[in-house]
Design an enzyme around this catalytic site. Sequence first.
Site: not given
Ligand code: 13P
Length: 252
Positions: A10, A12, A96, A98, A167, A173, A212
């Site tokens: 991803n 982003k 997601h 976010e 997740e 992150g 992560s």
């Molecule tokens: P990280 O791997 O940076 O924790 O992000 C995960 C993510 O948001 C995948 O959709």
Amino acid sequence: MDKKPIIFANWKMYKTVEESVRDSLKIDSSIRNPHQVEVFILLSYTSIYAVSQALRGKSVKVGAQNVFWEDSGSYTGEVSPLQLKDAGCEYAMVGHAERREIFGEDYGMIARKFKAVMRHGLIPILCVGESEQERASGKTEEVIRNQLEVAFGGTVPPGGQFYILYEPVWAIGTGVTPTPQEANHINLLVAEVIRGLIGKSAERARILYGGSVSEENISKFLSMDHIDGVGIGKASLDPENFARLVNACIRD
Ligand code: 13P
């Protein structure tokens, strides 16, 4: 059912079109035995068409990080499942953390997106997961159950596979993760809840873990019985690093 491990990046809101094309090609050419894994990259809308053209006939596939539920109409700034398919997407992520936290998406909206994506023959990646406070107050299982009940409410369109990504918000992150056993336990819960909600159609589900994921832990997550794949954010941005993570899961 095909049981190859699923590994997706991803990206982003990172990378220009040129960087996305260059890095996707680098990943594709660095994977050792591509038939052993299913790999795709969730890109910014602006890069989807160019990357899908560049990857034509190759093993790495392309997806979107978000989508709207209508096919067309006066929805300024939105992108429909039809448009994603037209641009070369095979996958679309919905819900997601976010999007939920920063843009106020709720599970009612996410349910509509989830079903619209399936109706168009794209594979949806439905995200579920608890916040830090929900975890601290022992509500993880209740939260996941509620999220799934809303997302699967009503009828589920017939068709192909759908992916559920467990997740936990606190793991995104942060470098902090649940243990592989804890994630496995939640993935099993997801499988059981879905079976209760949609019966035999639950066989269409693949259940992944995200948050992560790194070179140190990827093989441990993927060795769990109920973890069919992983989603990777930060550790996927460097194409060499991401290819290394994928290759770590491939037998020679
Ligand atoms: P990280 O791997 O940076 O924790 O992000 C995960 C993510 O948001 C995948 O959709």
